[in-house]
Scaffold this motif. Structure first.
Motif, PDB file in Angstrom:
ATOM      1  N   ALA A 141       1.110  -1.524   0.013  1.00  0.00           N
ATOM      2  CA  ALA A 141       0.267   0.408  -0.201  1.00  0.00           C
ATOM      3  C   ALA A 141       0.953   1.163   0.046  1.00  0.00           C
ATOM      4  O   ALA A 141       0.737   2.080  -0.335  1.00  0.00           O
ATOM      5  CB  ALA A 141      -0.780  -0.384   0.766  1.00  0.00           C
ATOM      6  N   ARG A 198     -10.716  -4.177  -0.188  1.00  0.00           N
ATOM      7  CA  ARG A 198      -9.273  -3.238  -0.232  1.00  0.00           C
ATOM      8  C   ARG A 198      -8.938  -3.008   0.744  1.00  0.00           C
ATOM      9  O   ARG A 198      -9.802  -2.713   1.402  1.00  0.00           O
ATOM     10  CB  ARG A 198     -10.177  -2.022  -1.663  1.00  0.00           C
ATOM     11  N   TYR A 199      -7.744  -2.982   0.635  1.00  0.00           N
ATOM     12  CA  TYR A 199      -7.403  -2.821   1.683  1.00  0.00           C
ATOM     13  C   TYR A 199      -6.148  -1.182   2.080  1.00  0.00           C
ATOM     14  O   TYR A 199      -6.030  -0.563   0.857  1.00  0.00           O
ATOM     15  CB  TYR A 199      -4.955  -3.199   1.994  1.00  0.00           C
ATOM     16  N   ARG A 200      -6.727  -0.791   3.317  1.00  0.00           N
ATOM     17  CA  ARG A 200      -7.269   0.571   3.371  1.00  0.00           C
ATOM     18  C   ARG A 200      -6.324   0.763   4.710  1.00  0.00           C
ATOM     19  O   ARG A 200      -5.468   0.317   6.182  1.00  0.00           O
ATOM     20  CB  ARG A 200      -8.166   0.898   4.714  1.00  0.00           C
TER      21      ARG A 200
END
Ligand SMILES: [Zn+2]
Length: 466
Positions: free
Chosen positions: A117, A146-148
């Motif tokens: 990320a 989705r990765y935050r």
């Protein structure tokens, strides 16, 4: 299932991992003959990173998942036999390359998501098991996960402070000059050389975003993301018994070495004469052009390695604290091992164990502020040139575009004429004189600046300093 395009020795283990992972994910092994072609071939060290992708194309070919749902996405991860998706090395460089190639959606092992990320523009999807990926591809829900990022982790500033180093005024001044100008440093004597070297990153300016990303990519490729220094310049201090592969990196392991872990930061060689002559010779490469070239398996790999070098040496090879039985000749021979490097090292200073005096040492923050101001001055002057620090300005430019005061030039020329200084060393001393002037906030080097630069070159601190 036939795998084409992998080195022969890798085909069987890759096929075995993929087959076991698929079977252990509750999916039937396809009842069909499937040929998977890998092109271009994958470097040996990264083959397992392609496991997840190979399993998914196999399942797509067998009709288990719709092929259009894997198209345009990048899948990275090694498969465990039980269908787990295991972390891989070099995720930062891999995701960076994917985004650059226009593939923004990257599916990565969950452990690697925070690292992936960090790449601007990447849409990162963390996954833990093959069965989960297959389910979500079938249901078309993959993109929902989705990765935050929780925001850039604030890297704690180094807790090492210059104020802790007892005495050694000359060496502290030398360290400050090197930090301000980007010069290499040689510390000689029995003393707190390692303490000083470890505190050099703390007085250097923080890395700009581009440099910080380069450093993070190197640490990622080395499998050491957990030790990546964030925006503070890295320091790498390999031991003299390290193998050439540990120091310079290896093609077979596709791994940068300790020298590249110093990129944009500090390479500290403690007890430098103990390193092999071969290693000291090889260091001249990166010191000249800022990169390491490693050959092997019929290929040459280049890793970035632009660093400030800090060498230290005790006067002789006798054990610390023991009685010295050396003659002046054996002592000189010991230090002669550094001859390949010393012409490029423009600052020398003695170190010694001194008693700590109350309130004697300045803190890193005070010194760092002076270093930052001096660097800004140099950067302003060098604006529009390819150089940012005094250490890398070519000799010709020092004669033509950036001349010191005539009296200072005259003084240095006379020391060359009397043989105190070689003509090769003259530009080195001039570069340091510029840094001394920048630290003073002066427009150009005067006779006093040249005199201090000469003292820093010879390492003679008797009347050096300000
Ligand atoms: Zn000795």
């Amino acid at each position: 299932m036939h795998l084409i395009g992998l080195p022969e020795l890798s085909v069987w283990p890759a096929r075995a991992r993929i087959r076991a992972a698929i079977l252990n994910s509750g999916t039937d092994w396809p009842d069909a003959r499937i040929t998977v072609s890998v092109s271009p071939t994958i470097p040996r060290a990264f083959e397992t990173a392609a496991d997840l992708a190979l399993a998914l194309v196999t399942l797509a070919a067998a009709g288990v998942i719709p092929p259009e749902r894997i198209a345009g996405r990048v899948f990275l991860g090694e498969l465990g036999l039980d269908g787990r998706i295991c972390p891989i090395r070099g995720i930062l460089a891999a995701v960076g390359a994917a985004v650059q190639a226009g593939m923004r959606t990257v599916v990565v092992p969950a452990e690697c998501a925070p690292e992936a990320a960090q790449v601007p523009g990447a849409v990162v999807i963390p996954v833990t098991r093959l069965a989960e990926v297959v389910d979500r591809l079938q249901a078309a829900t993959l993109d929902g996960a989705r990765y935050r990022a929780v925001g850039p982790s604030a890297c704690p500033a180094s807790s090492l402070d210059l104020a802790e180093v007892p005495g050694n005024e000359a060496a502290r001044r030398a360290l400050e000059v090197c930090a301000a100008g980007g010069h290499h440093l040689f510390l000689l004597g029995d003393g707190p050389a390692t303490m000083l070297a470890e505190r050099l990153p703390g007085i250097l300016p923080p890395l700009d975003p581009g440099a910080a990303r380069e450093v993070a990519e190197i640490y990622s490729l080395a499998g050491r993301s957990d030790q990546a220094p964030g925006t503070s310049p890295p320091i790498s201090a390999p031991h003299h018994t390290s193998t050439p592969a540990t120091l310079f990196g290896s093609v077979a392991g596709n791994r940068p070495g300790a020298v590249s872990l110093a990129h944009r930061g500090v390479l500290h060689l403690a007890d430098a004469p103990e390193f092999s002559r071969q290693v000291l010779d090889a260091l001249r490469g990166p010191m000249g052009n800022g990169e390491v070239r490693v050959a092997g398996l019929g290929r040459t790999v280049r890793y970035p390695a632009r660093f400030m070098l800090v060498l230290d040496a005790r006067p002789c090879a006798c054990p610390e604290g023991g009685d010295c039985i050396c003659t002046p000749v054996t002592r000189r021979r010991y230090l002669d091992r550094l001859v390949p490097l010393l012409p490029r090292v423009s600052v020398r200073a003695p170190v010694a164990w001194e008693a700590r005096r109350e309130g004697a040492g300045e803190s890193s923050a005070v010194v760092a502020a002076r270093v930052a101001a001096a660097r800004e001055r140099a950067a302003d002057r060098l604006a529009g040139t390819p150089w940012r620090t005094n250490a890398v300005v070519p000799a010709l430019e020092l004669r033509t575009r950036f001349p010191a005061e005539p009296a200072a030039v005259e003084l240095l020329r006379s020391t060359v004429q009397t043989g105190q200084l070689t003509s090769e060393a003259l530009p080195q001393v001039l570069r340091v004189a510029w840094t001394v002037a920048d630290l003073r906030g002066a427009d150009r080097p005067t006779v006093e600046d040249a005199v201090e630069a000469l003292h820093l070159w010879t390492g003679d601190s008797s009347d050096g300093g300000r």
